[in-house]
Write a protein that holds these residues in place. Structure first.
Motif, PDB file in Angstrom:
ATOM      1  N   MET A  32     -13.428  84.150  85.170  1.00 34.51           N
ATOM      2  CA  MET A  32     -13.861  85.537  85.391  1.00 34.51           C
ATOM      3  C   MET A  32     -15.168  85.518  86.180  1.00 34.51           C
ATOM      4  SD  MET A  32     -14.674  88.458  82.543  1.00 34.51           S
ATOM      5  CE  MET A  32     -14.660  90.187  82.996  1.00 34.51           C
ATOM      6  N   ARG A  33     -15.140  86.078  87.369  1.00 34.05           N
ATOM      7  CA  ARG A  33     -16.344  86.087  88.205  1.00 34.05           C
ATOM      8  C   ARG A  33     -17.075  87.418  88.048  1.00 34.05           C
ATOM      9  NH1 ARG A  33     -16.162  84.071  94.320  1.00 34.05           N
ATOM     10  NH2 ARG A  33     -16.204  82.085  93.178  1.00 34.05           N
ATOM     11  N   ILE A  34     -18.367  87.329  87.760  1.00 34.45           N
ATOM     12  CA  ILE A  34     -19.228  88.505  87.614  1.00 34.45           C
ATOM     13  C   ILE A  34     -20.277  88.445  88.710  1.00 34.45           C
ATOM     14  CG2 ILE A  34     -20.825  89.720  86.095  1.00 34.45           C
ATOM     15  CD1 ILE A  34     -19.302  88.242  83.774  1.00 34.45           C
ATOM     16  N   ALA A  35     -20.438  89.543  89.411  1.00 35.36           N
ATOM     17  CA  ALA A  35     -21.369  89.596  90.530  1.00 35.36           C
ATOM     18  C   ALA A  35     -22.371  90.719  90.333  1.00 35.36           C
ATOM     19  CB  ALA A  35     -20.610  89.803  91.839  1.00 35.36           C
ATOM     20  N   SER A  36     -23.499  90.587  91.014  1.00 35.78           N
ATOM     21  CA  SER A  36     -24.510  91.644  91.091  1.00 35.78           C
ATOM     22  C   SER A  36     -24.843  91.846  92.556  1.00 35.78           C
ATOM     23  CB  SER A  36     -25.760  91.265  90.298  1.00 35.78           C
ATOM     24  OG  SER A  36     -26.763  92.257  90.462  1.00 35.78           O
ATOM     25  N   TYR A  37     -25.014  93.116  92.951  1.00 39.46           N
ATOM     26  CA  TYR A  37     -25.191  93.400  94.369  1.00 39.46           C
ATOM     27  C   TYR A  37     -25.982  94.698  94.562  1.00 39.46           C
ATOM     28  CZ  TYR A  37     -23.628  93.378  99.315  1.00 39.46           C
ATOM     29  OH  TYR A  37     -23.559  93.327 100.682  1.00 39.46           O
ATOM     30  N   ASN A  38     -27.150  94.577  95.188  1.00 43.16           N
ATOM     31  CA  ASN A  38     -27.896  95.752  95.640  1.00 43.16           C
ATOM     32  C   ASN A  38     -27.334  96.123  97.009  1.00 43.16           C
ATOM     33  OD1 ASN A  38     -29.772  97.426  97.024  1.00 43.16           O
ATOM     34  ND2 ASN A  38     -31.409  96.780  95.666  1.00 43.16           N
ATOM     35  N   ASP A  64     -31.103  80.928  83.237  1.00 41.61           N
ATOM     36  CA  ASP A  64     -31.039  81.327  84.641  1.00 41.61           C
ATOM     37  C   ASP A  64     -30.260  80.237  85.387  1.00 41.61           C
ATOM     38  OD1 ASP A  64     -31.464  82.134  87.254  1.00 41.61           O
ATOM     39  OD2 ASP A  64     -33.600  81.620  87.276  1.00 41.61           O
ATOM     40  N   PRO A  65     -28.919  80.288  85.373  1.00 41.30           N
ATOM     41  CA  PRO A  65     -28.144  79.189  85.952  1.00 41.30           C
ATOM     42  C   PRO A  65     -28.400  78.982  87.435  1.00 41.30           C
ATOM     43  CG  PRO A  65     -26.738  81.068  85.441  1.00 41.30           C
ATOM     44  CD  PRO A  65     -28.060  81.336  84.807  1.00 41.30           C
ATOM     45  N   MET A  66     -28.649  80.073  88.157  1.00 36.57           N
ATOM     46  CA  MET A  66     -28.969  79.920  89.577  1.00 36.57           C
ATOM     47  C   MET A  66     -30.249  79.124  89.757  1.00 36.57           C
ATOM     48  SD  MET A  66     -28.080  80.755  92.713  1.00 36.57           S
ATOM     49  CE  MET A  66     -27.032  82.203  92.520  1.00 36.57           C
ATOM     50  N   GLY A  67     -31.271  79.466  88.982  1.00 39.74           N
ATOM     51  CA  GLY A  67     -32.538  78.749  89.063  1.00 39.74           C
ATOM     52  C   GLY A  67     -32.386  77.284  88.697  1.00 39.74           C
ATOM     53  N   GLU A  68     -31.553  77.002  87.690  1.00 42.95           N
ATOM     54  CA  GLU A  68     -31.340  75.614  87.281  1.00 42.95           C
ATOM     55  C   GLU A  68     -30.647  74.821  88.384  1.00 42.95           C
ATOM     56  OE1 GLU A  68     -29.184  76.040  83.663  1.00 42.95           O
ATOM     57  OE2 GLU A  68     -30.853  76.993  82.591  1.00 42.95           O
ATOM     58  N   GLN A  69     -29.657  75.436  89.040  1.00 45.32           N
ATOM     59  CA  GLN A  69     -28.967  74.751  90.131  1.00 45.32           C
ATOM     60  C   GLN A  69     -29.914  74.496  91.304  1.00 45.32           C
ATOM     61  OE1 GLN A  69     -24.543  76.768  89.431  1.00 45.32           O
ATOM     62  NE2 GLN A  69     -25.349  76.625  91.499  1.00 45.32           N
ATOM     63  N   LEU A  70     -30.710  75.508  91.641  1.00 42.35           N
ATOM     64  CA  LEU A  70     -31.611  75.371  92.784  1.00 42.35           C
ATOM     65  C   LEU A  70     -32.699  74.343  92.511  1.00 42.35           C
ATOM     66  CD1 LEU A  70     -31.928  79.127  93.774  1.00 42.35           C
ATOM     67  CD2 LEU A  70     -30.598  77.360  94.933  1.00 42.35           C
ATOM     68  N   ALA A  71     -33.140  74.255  91.262  1.00 42.69           N
ATOM     69  CA  ALA A  71     -34.163  73.264  90.913  1.00 42.69           C
ATOM     70  C   ALA A  71     -33.638  71.849  91.141  1.00 42.69           C
ATOM     71  CB  ALA A  71     -34.602  73.452  89.463  1.00 42.69           C
ATOM     72  N   ARG A  72     -32.359  71.648  90.868  1.00 44.84           N
ATOM     73  CA  ARG A  72     -31.782  70.319  91.048  1.00 44.84           C
ATOM     74  C   ARG A  72     -31.673  69.945  92.531  1.00 44.84           C
ATOM     75  NH1 ARG A  72     -28.552  72.039  86.594  1.00 44.84           N
ATOM     76  NH2 ARG A  72     -26.872  72.736  87.966  1.00 44.84           N
ATOM     77  N   ARG A 131     -22.192  78.951  77.398  1.00 48.52           N
ATOM     78  CA  ARG A 131     -21.158  78.003  76.960  1.00 48.52           C
ATOM     79  C   ARG A 131     -19.838  78.245  77.700  1.00 48.52           C
ATOM     80  NH1 ARG A 131     -23.545  78.797  71.737  1.00 48.52           N
ATOM     81  NH2 ARG A 131     -21.939  80.355  71.214  1.00 48.52           N
ATOM     82  N   ARG A 132     -19.650  79.460  78.199  1.00 45.31           N
ATOM     83  CA  ARG A 132     -18.434  79.800  78.928  1.00 45.31           C
ATOM     84  C   ARG A 132     -18.600  79.658  80.438  1.00 45.31           C
ATOM     85  NH1 ARG A 132     -14.266  82.731  76.503  1.00 45.31           N
ATOM     86  NH2 ARG A 132     -14.575  83.276  74.310  1.00 45.31           N
ATOM     87  N   MET A 133     -19.799  79.349  80.902  1.00 42.53           N
ATOM     88  CA  MET A 133     -20.029  79.297  82.343  1.00 42.53           C
ATOM     89  C   MET A 133     -19.322  78.106  82.984  1.00 42.53           C
ATOM     90  SD  MET A 133     -23.598  78.846  84.396  1.00 42.53           S
ATOM     91  CE  MET A 133     -23.518  78.153  86.055  1.00 42.53           C
ATOM     92  N   VAL A 134     -18.684  78.354  84.113  1.00 38.80           N
ATOM     93  CA  VAL A 134     -18.067  77.284  84.892  1.00 38.80           C
ATOM     94  C   VAL A 134     -19.182  76.531  85.617  1.00 38.80           C
ATOM     95  CG1 VAL A 134     -16.482  76.735  86.774  1.00 38.80           C
ATOM     96  CG2 VAL A 134     -15.962  78.631  85.189  1.00 38.80           C
ATOM     97  N   PRO A 135     -19.343  75.227  85.395  1.00 37.09           N
ATOM     98  CA  PRO A 135     -20.463  74.487  86.001  1.00 37.09           C
ATOM     99  C   PRO A 135     -20.500  74.638  87.518  1.00 37.09           C
ATOM    100  CG  PRO A 135     -19.372  73.146  84.333  1.00 37.09           C
ATOM    101  CD  PRO A 135     -18.530  74.366  84.512  1.00 37.09           C
ATOM    102  N   GLY A 136     -21.705  74.865  88.033  1.00 38.93           N
ATOM    103  CA  GLY A 136     -21.898  74.976  89.472  1.00 38.93           C
ATOM    104  C   GLY A 136     -21.421  76.267  90.093  1.00 38.93           C
ATOM    105  N   SER A 137     -21.079  77.273  89.267  1.00 38.93           N
ATOM    106  CA  SER A 137     -20.478  78.493  89.809  1.00 38.93           C
ATOM    107  C   SER A 137     -21.488  79.569  90.204  1.00 38.93           C
ATOM    108  CB  SER A 137     -19.492  79.088  88.796  1.00 38.93           C
ATOM    109  OG  SER A 137     -20.178  79.539  87.628  1.00 38.93           O
ATOM    110  N   GLU A 150     -19.386  82.477  87.296  1.00 36.28           N
ATOM    111  CA  GLU A 150     -18.062  82.516  86.694  1.00 36.28           C
ATOM    112  C   GLU A 150     -18.119  82.102  85.226  1.00 36.28           C
ATOM    113  OE1 GLU A 150     -14.859  80.690  88.853  1.00 36.28           O
ATOM    114  OE2 GLU A 150     -15.855  81.071  90.773  1.00 36.28           O
ATOM    115  N   LEU A 151     -17.430  82.872  84.396  1.00 37.51           N
ATOM    116  CA  LEU A 151     -17.304  82.565  82.973  1.00 37.51           C
ATOM    117  C   LEU A 151     -15.836  82.306  82.656  1.00 37.51           C
ATOM    118  CD1 LEU A 151     -19.600  85.341  81.401  1.00 37.51           C
ATOM    119  CD2 LEU A 151     -20.233  83.075  82.248  1.00 37.51           C
ATOM    120  N   SER A 152     -15.594  81.427  81.727  1.00 36.60           N
ATOM    121  CA  SER A 152     -14.216  80.994  81.430  1.00 36.60           C
ATOM    122  C   SER A 152     -13.545  81.951  80.437  1.00 36.60           C
ATOM    123  CB  SER A 152     -14.201  79.558  80.882  1.00 36.60           C
ATOM    124  OG  SER A 152     -14.999  79.483  79.712  1.00 36.60           O
ATOM    125  N   PHE A 153     -13.126  83.106  80.962  1.00 39.20           N
ATOM    126  CA  PHE A 153     -12.276  84.034  80.231  1.00 39.20           C
ATOM    127  C   PHE A 153     -10.932  84.071  80.950  1.00 39.20           C
ATOM    128  CE2 PHE A 153     -16.438  85.732  79.032  1.00 39.20           C
ATOM    129  CZ  PHE A 153     -16.259  85.966  77.673  1.00 39.20           C
TER     130      PHE A 153
END
Length: 286
Positions: free
Chosen positions: A1-7, A218-226, A253-259, A280-283
């Protein structure tokens, strides 16, 4: 399940005379790019900011290759007529928090001038959250309830006659948002919860600390830090990650890694001054 935010930057499809020059119709070229960008997201739910009306959202939704069956615009306290909205493949229930009043860090009610004329007369009144904090609950049957919070905090811009600094208003909003979301997390400790939207400031800012003190990742921040990268979600300026999707422990816990993605391309630039973001969350929605 993909969830987005958009201004989606001033989504008006016809001029609003009451708002004058601040509500001009979005050019057709930008509307076409916006529809194409939304199609390209392939999101199941989109949290939207800066939507002018239900009619405007319906016109954009109708342009999509696969329009969303469920949508809603909730009128906020915005003097610019920009509101929060939701597009979804699944039915949902909404709860607005536009009644939230704003206080300083000592708990004193904030007072502001409602207009330039009121400023000239020094007639200040109490203020509420400038747009809204919108709660969206999706009942996914045997997979439980997924809760999304959509926000659009006060920007850094302000009018010269204003009584309050923009940062002080945004700080007060962040405190109220943190209180509401924190209480919800306490009441539903096992429910996946996501807080997303345009925060209008950097993660490192003082004004946003109440929000980032919540037990949300903050999964985006964690990915970018890496990767050592620091891209922008507000593309007119570099290193301006103003848009966030924050996850509770149950959601993580439901997040698809790297998504966690920033959807940056030329079409998105034509559509808005912000790039959309998603996770993305695994629903299983089949």
């Amino acid at each position: 399940m993909r969830i987005a935010s958009y201004n989606v930057q001033n989504l008006f499809t016809e001029p609003d005379a009451a708002l004058q020059e601040r509500a001009v119709a979005k050019p057709d070229k930008a509307l076409k790019a916006l529809a194409g960008t939304l199609d390209g997201l392939s999101a199941d739910v989109v949290l939207l900011q800066e939507v002018g009306s239900t009619a405007a959202l319906e016109q954009v939704n109708a342009r999509l290759i696969s329009p969303y069956p469920f949508s809603a615009v909730v009128e906020s306290n915005s003097e610019r007529g920009i509101h929060l909205a939701t597009l979804s493949r699944e039915p949902f229930e909404l709860r607005s928090h536009r009644e939230l009043s704003l206080h300083d860090d000592s708990g004193v009610q904030l007072l502001e001038y409602g207009s330039e004329a009121a400023a000239a007369l020094q007639q200040a009144t109490s203020i509420r959250i400038q747009r809204d904090l919108l709660r969206i609950e999706l009942d996914l049957a045997d997979q439980g309830v997924l809760t999304l919070f959509n926000v659009h905090l006060k920007s850094k811009t302000n009018r010269s006659w204003r009584r309050l600094a923009a940062d002080d208003v945004r700080s007060a909003e962040a405190r109220q948002i943190a209180g509401v979301v924190g209480d919800y997390l306490d009441e539903h400790p096992h429910r996946p919860v996501l807080l997303g939207g345009d925060f209008n400031d950097l993660r490192s800012s003082d004004s946003l600390q109440p929000i980032f003190a919540l037990p949300l990742s903050d999964p985006m921040g964690e990915q970018l830090a890496r990767t050592g990268r620091n891209p922008s979600t507000y593309w007119p300026k570099r290193r301006m990650r103003l848009d966030f999707l924050l996850l509770s422990e149950a959601a993580k816990r439901r997040m698809v890694p790297g998504s966690a993605l920033i959807h940056a391309d030329q079409r998105a630039k034509r559509a808005s001054d912000h790039y959309p973001i998603s996770v993305e969350l695994s629903f299983d929605l089949s």
